[in-house]
Motif scaffolding. Structure first.
Motif: not given
Length: 70
Positions: A21-22, A24-26, A28-29, A50, A52
């Motif tokens: 999750e970390q 993936a979020k980084r 994306f951001d 996106y 994924w």
């Protein structure tokens, strides 16, 4: 595979960050920020979505291939 996702994450500067999750979020951001800056500089809107990359059903990297709108 996990090894391929690990190589991609490492290329994106996330060498010591566990996949999940970390990461993936980084990813994306970071891409959202870059696209916003490009749009501001060029004055053009970019269509983006996106892809994924998942490992064992868990999104680990967001890949955003932006396309300039005419």
């Amino acid at each position: 595979t996990y090894d391929q996702a690990r190589q991609i994450a490492d290329l994106l500067g996330m060498k010591n960050i566990p996949l999940g999750e970390q990461t993936a979020k980084r990813t994306f951001d970071a891409q959202e920020k870059i696209i916003a800056k490009i749009e501001k500089i060029t004055g053009k809107e970019f269509d983006h979505y996106y892809i994924w990359l998942t490992v064992d059903g868990v999104p680990v990297i967001g890949i955003d291939p932006p396309l300039p709108l005419a």
